[in-house]
Design an enzyme around this catalytic site. Structure first.
Site, short mmCIF file in Angstrom:
data_model
loop_
_atom_site.label_atom_id
_atom_site.label_comp_id
_atom_site.label_asym_id
_atom_site.label_seq_id
_atom_site.Cartn_x
_atom_site.Cartn_y
_atom_site.Cartn_z
NE ARG A 157 -16.01 96.68 20.08
CZ ARG A 157 -15.54 96.72 18.83
NH1 ARG A 157 -14.27 96.95 18.64
NH2 ARG A 157 -16.34 96.54 17.80
CD GLU A 172 -14.92 104.18 32.51
OE1 GLU A 172 -15.17 105.33 32.11
OE2 GLU A 172 -13.99 103.50 32.07
NE ARG A 217 -18.86 93.81 19.16
CZ ARG A 217 -18.11 93.37 20.15
NH1 ARG A 217 -17.49 92.21 20.04
NH2 ARG A 217 -17.98 94.09 21.24
CE LYS A 266 -23.88 99.23 23.72
NZ LYS A 266 -23.14 99.87 22.69
CE LYS A 303 -19.85 99.69 23.82
NZ LYS A 303 -19.61 100.39 22.56
CB CYS A 322 -13.68 101.69 19.81
SG CYS A 322 -14.87 100.32 19.85
CB SER A 375 -27.93 93.81 19.05
OG SER A 375 -26.65 93.49 19.56
C1 PBG Z 1 -19.86 100.78 19.04
C2 PBG Z 1 -21.11 100.25 19.63
C3 PBG Z 1 -21.47 98.90 19.91
C4 PBG Z 1 -22.81 98.95 20.31
C5 PBG Z 1 -23.20 100.29 20.29
N1 PBG Z 1 -22.14 101.05 19.90
C6 PBG Z 1 -20.75 97.64 19.71
C7 PBG Z 1 -19.50 97.33 20.42
O1 PBG Z 1 -19.04 98.02 21.34
O2 PBG Z 1 -18.90 96.33 20.00
C8 PBG Z 1 -23.67 97.76 20.66
C9 PBG Z 1 -25.14 97.95 20.49
C10 PBG Z 1 -25.96 96.71 20.51
O3 PBG Z 1 -25.47 95.59 20.72
O4 PBG Z 1 -27.18 96.85 20.31
N2 PBG Z 1 -18.75 100.82 19.85
#
Ligand code: PBG
Length: 316
Positions: A210, A226, A198, A241, A188, A122, A267
């Site tokens: 990550r 955070e 992904r 998230k 997150k 990232c 997702s």
């Molecule tokens: C990018 C990002 C991610 C998601 C949103 N922005 C993936 C990640 O951090 O690997 C995930 C969204 C989803 O799973 O719907 N950093």
């Protein structure tokens, strides 16, 4: 208790939580090229589309807010994710196309380098292969300014770099874009539920994971810290998230901050519901509306969900 639950009218009158189409944010994946509309295998119903296709479909979008992800070709990726900061990049083009047709649509953009870097992390890397915090946030500031200049209403940084909200606020203000909001993916988590994304965004890290920048799923107090830091750095919105396994975090942030709060139904959460419905083991519409209502009940003002269009159709 049953007296007050006897009829539909009585039940509706006592409802503590509502779900409205204006609470929903639809994620969109934008790819290079023309005439592209490619289904994402792991997310039935979701496509990656080129800007021209998106432009043709904009009038049909029922959601009043969208979150745009740029998905460049592999040949456009490099070590520093340079395609992410271009004023005429994929995302700025998509923003202009959406705003030309629908000036009232709330356009939010994901601000993160993982889809643009050849290594899939990232941010940018040091020689030893770690993500360099301060070089990364400088690029995120440029990326957000490119999106804002194209007309985005909000920048949504998701890289989980320290100080990214402040860096983006300063970059926006310096570019005369002080009116652009920041929706921070403040809390997150390093989640296995991002798997299908992904695949959709072609953004899996090429090595490692990550966990050096995203939150541990085990930590609740840290998630609130955070969020408090991002608020102090100038975030206009906070986000949690994923959503469903993290409703305690949604509730904590709701209680701990006065900022508006979004939750990202990610997702993997989407894919689980879609596949369970396809297998005939749950009723999709009821299950999805229940999930969304519960995310709202936990304290989310808005929900980012791949189900946004279907929900708009169901509840309109
Ligand atoms: C990018 C990002 C991610 C998601 C949103 N922005 C993936 C990640 O951090 O690997 C995930 C969204 C989803 O799973 O719907 N950093």
């Amino acid at each position: 208790m049953r007296r007050a639950r006897r009829t539909d009218g009585l039940r509706r009158l006592a409802s503590e939580t509502t779900l409205d189409k204006h609470d929903l944010i639809l994620p969109l994946f934008v790819v290079s090229g023309t005439n592209q509309s490619v289904p994402v295998d792991s997310m039935p119903g979701v496509v990656r589309q080129s800007v021209d296709v998106l432009a043709r479909r904009t009038a049909e979008i029922r959601s009043s807010a969208v979150l745009i992800f740029g998905v460049p070709d592999d040949c456009e990726k490099d070590d520093t994710g340079s395609a992410a900061v271009r004023d005429d990049g994929l995302v700025p083009q998509a923003i202009r196309a959406l705003k030309a047709e629908r000036p009232d649509m709330v356009v939010i953009t994901d601000v993160c380098l993982c889809g643009y870097t050849s290594h899939g992390h990232c941010g940018v890397l040091t020689e030893s292969g770690e993500v360099h915090n301060d070089r990364s946030i400088a690029l995120l500031g440029k990326m957000a300014a490119a999106h804002a200049a194209a007309g985005a209403d909000m920048a949504a940084p998701s890289a989980m770099m320290d100080g990214q909200v402040r860096a983006i606020r300063e970059a926006l203000d310096a570019a005369g874009l002080g009116h652009t909001c920041i929706m921070s993916y403040a809390s997150k988590f390093a989640s296995a539920f991002y798997g299908p994304f992904r695949d959709a965004a072609r953004s899996a890290p090429g090595f490692g994971d990550r966990r050096g920048y995203q939150l541990s799923p085990a930590n609740r107090r840290e998630a609130l810290r955070e969020a408090m830091l991002d608020e102090a750095e100038g975030a206009d919105w906070l986000m949690v998230k994923p959503a469903m396994p993290y409703l305690d975090i949604v509730s904590d942030l709701r209680a701990g901050s006065r900022l508006p709060l979004a939750a990202y139904h990610v997702s993997g959460e989407y894919a689980m519901l879609k596949l369970a419905a396809k297998a005939g083991v749950i009723f999709e519409r009821e299950a999805v509306l229940e999930a969304m209502t519960c995310i709202r009940r936990a304290g989310a003002d808005a929900i980012i969900t791949y189900y946004a269009e279907e929900i708009c159709r169901w509840i309109d």
